[in-house]
Design a protein around this motif. Structure first.
Motif, short mmCIF file in Angstrom:
data_model
loop_
_atom_site.label_atom_id
_atom_site.label_comp_id
_atom_site.label_asym_id
_atom_site.label_seq_id
_atom_site.Cartn_x
_atom_site.Cartn_y
_atom_site.Cartn_z
N LEU A 102 0.83 -1.20 0.00
CA LEU A 102 0.00 0.00 0.00
C LEU A 102 0.86 1.25 0.00
CD1 LEU A 102 -2.77 1.36 0.22
CD2 LEU A 102 -2.59 1.14 2.71
N LEU A 106 1.11 3.93 -3.29
CA LEU A 106 0.73 5.33 -3.12
C LEU A 106 1.95 6.25 -3.27
CD1 LEU A 106 -1.73 5.07 -0.08
CD2 LEU A 106 -2.29 5.19 -2.52
N TRP A 288 7.87 7.01 2.25
CA TRP A 288 7.02 8.10 2.71
C TRP A 288 7.79 9.11 3.57
CZ3 TRP A 288 2.45 10.17 1.62
CH2 TRP A 288 1.67 9.48 0.67
N LEU A 305 -3.81 10.62 -5.18
CA LEU A 305 -3.91 9.56 -4.19
C LEU A 305 -5.25 8.83 -4.16
CD1 LEU A 305 -1.89 10.98 -1.15
CD2 LEU A 305 -1.20 9.32 -2.87
N PRO A 306 -6.40 9.51 -4.32
CA PRO A 306 -7.67 8.75 -4.28
C PRO A 306 -7.73 7.64 -5.34
CG PRO A 306 -8.11 11.08 -4.00
CD PRO A 306 -6.66 10.97 -4.35
N LEU A 309 -5.30 4.96 -4.44
CA LEU A 309 -5.78 4.18 -3.31
C LEU A 309 -6.76 3.11 -3.77
CD1 LEU A 309 -5.96 3.67 -0.27
CD2 LEU A 309 -7.74 5.43 -0.15
N ARG A 310 -7.67 3.47 -4.69
CA ARG A 310 -8.61 2.46 -5.20
C ARG A 310 -7.87 1.32 -5.88
NH1 ARG A 310 -11.83 7.16 -5.97
NH2 ARG A 310 -10.92 7.58 -8.00
N SER A 312 -4.83 0.41 -5.33
CA SER A 312 -4.06 -0.31 -4.32
C SER A 312 -4.93 -1.28 -3.55
CB SER A 312 -3.39 0.69 -3.37
OG SER A 312 -2.57 1.59 -4.07
N LEU A 313 -6.13 -0.83 -3.17
CA LEU A 313 -7.03 -1.71 -2.43
C LEU A 313 -7.45 -2.90 -3.28
CD1 LEU A 313 -9.30 0.91 -0.62
CD2 LEU A 313 -7.46 -0.48 0.37
N ASN A 391 -3.44 2.28 -12.77
CA ASN A 391 -3.97 3.44 -12.06
C ASN A 391 -3.68 4.72 -12.84
OD1 ASN A 391 -4.90 1.90 -9.93
ND2 ASN A 391 -3.07 2.20 -8.69
#
Length: 448
Positions: A102, A106, A288, A305-306, A309-310, A312-313, A391
């Motif tokens: 994760l 990101l 990070w 990032l949004p 994030l999707r 990544s999930l 992504n």
């Protein structure tokens, strides 16, 4: 676009490959249909859903994870135990891996935007040929970068360069080739891929995976030439750099800092302190730390990032599903098994496969490194690099389109494998854990 039935048939490397794993190691008490444990059937249905409903991949992956989790809770339990306690223990065991994935996905999404805004891609027309060979050499650059960088970072840097060089119109076949180049580049280096680093930590000598580059180089040439020609027909490479381009050196410095943090954490922590690496996601945390430290110098594009994030999930859901499969061992080590593991890696997390192979022993580690490293390139969700690039380019999130336009990746994988087999033969290494040099394979060990 391929018909739905053909897309489903093309995707289902899973029902073809996963039963072999089930036969190799599923516990006999697991309920089965036609000899295939129900766990694998649920996982195969999840993968089929991802292929057919590529606009709803996250929902499908989460639904599949939910169904498999409920089945394990109600029927079979987990490797760590039954019920909620077994689930909690299993998730604790997987927590570091999932956290690292994760944080890396990101973090490298932000890195790719820093790299693109550094304007380095815009000056590439100075040095690259102005025809399909420019696209080919871009893939070579990704290959070289991935030999010492994480393959996610190499793929995203390649995606950022392609975005500029091809005016944001990148062919799906070329996207597949970027992922393939990033995975191929890491296959022969113990710092280039998680799976090869795992081998190194386990005691495999770096020289024992180096010959994976024989296969990886062949695969790069095949997929690179085909994909570069696809891209040149679709959207030709820029012939001239943009006027008044100035490289943003502070941004490029930020990219270097982030990559240095990832490499340092990978080499120092994973290799020198593997027990600590099992307890904390040092690589992701290092990335990070570099991102946050450099934030005052140049603002990061937090807006990406949004979407990252999707994606990544989605990957974390599939990795978690794979970790729950009842695979206790692999079929007997052979070049045929290694070849098959490459196809399995297109739909099954290659980290547990590598762990099982190390536990079992008897593999030629160069063959295995190439197979589990490059094999995930055959489908967009088969590797973390593929998910990260998808992504950036949502049009890649179609298994049908990936297989239709990226057919050359499968051809390249197979050709590279058999060239390696013909040139060096299958030479299994069995004594790496004993701290001894692997035996020199005699004529009886060679398979030509």
């Amino acid at each position: 676009m391929l018909p739905r039935s053909m897309r489903l048939a093309a995707l289902l490397l899973a029902p073809i490959a996963l039963p072999a794993l089930a036969a190799g190691g599923a516990a006999p008490e697991h309920p089965a249909l036609f000899g295939i444990p129900v766990d694998f059937i649920l996982f195969a249905l999840t993968l089929a859903g991802v292929a057919l409903f590529h606009r709803h991949t996250l929902a499908v992956a989460l639904s599949g994870l939910g169904a498999i989790t409920l089945y394990k809770l109600a029927v079979t339990g987990f490797k760590e135990g039954a019920g909620l306690g077994g689930l909690a223990a299993h998730m604790q065991h997987e927590a570091v891996l999932l956290s690292n994935l994760l944080l890396l996905l990101l973090g490298f999404a932000l890195l790719s935007r820093h790299f693109e805004k550094s304007h380095v891609p815009a000056v590439l027309p100075r040095i690259l040929p102005h025809d399909w060979k420019g696209g080919f050499w871009l893939l070579v650059m990704v290959f070289v970068l991935s030999s010492f960088l994480d393959n996610i970072a190499a793929a995203l840097i390649g995606g950022a360069m392609a975005h500029t060089l091809f005016r944001a119109r990148v062919h799906v076949g070329y996207l597949a080739a970027i992922v393939a180049a990033s995975n191929a580049g890491g296959s022969g280096s113990v710092v280039g891929d998680t799976t090869t680093t795992m081998m190194w930590i386990d005691g495999v000598a770096p020289r024992d995976v180096l010959h994976a580059y024989v296969a990886a180089s062949v695969a790069l040439v095949i997929t690179g030439i085909v994909a570069a020609r696809q891209q040149q027909r679709y959207s030709p490479i820029l012939r001239h750099e943009h006027h008044y381009v100035r490289v943003d050196w502070p941004r490029l410095g930020i990219v270097a800092l982030i990559l240095a943090a990832a490499i340092t954490a990978n080499v120092v922590v994973n290799v020198d302190y593997p027990h600590l690496a099992e307890r904390f996601p040092f690589i992701g945390a290092g990335v990070w730390a570099a991102i946050l430290t450099s934030a005052p110098l140049r603002r990061a594009d937090w807006e990406v990032l949004p979407e990252a994030l999707r994606g990544s999930l989605f990957l974390l859901s599939l990795v978690t599903c794979a970790s729950m499969m009842p695979v206790e061992k692999l079929p007997e080590a052979s070049w045929q098994t290694a070849l098959g593991l490459g196809f399995v890696s297109a739909v099954f997390d290659n980290i547990p496969l590598t762990a099982l192979a190390l536990k079992q022993g008897g593999y030629d580690w160069g063959f295995l490194a190439y197979a589990v490293g490059f094999g995930g390139s055959m489908i967009w969700f088969g590797s973390s690099a593929g998910v990260a690039l998808a992504n950036m380019y949502p049009e890649a999130k179609s298994a049908g389109q990936w297989l239709k336009h990226g057919w050359h990746v499968t051809l390249a994988y197979t050709a590279g494998f058999f060239v390696l087999l013909a040139v060096l033969g299958w030479q299994p290494h069995q004594l790496h854990k004993a701290g001894k040099l692997p035996p020199t394979a005699g004529a009886e060990q060679r398979v030509q």
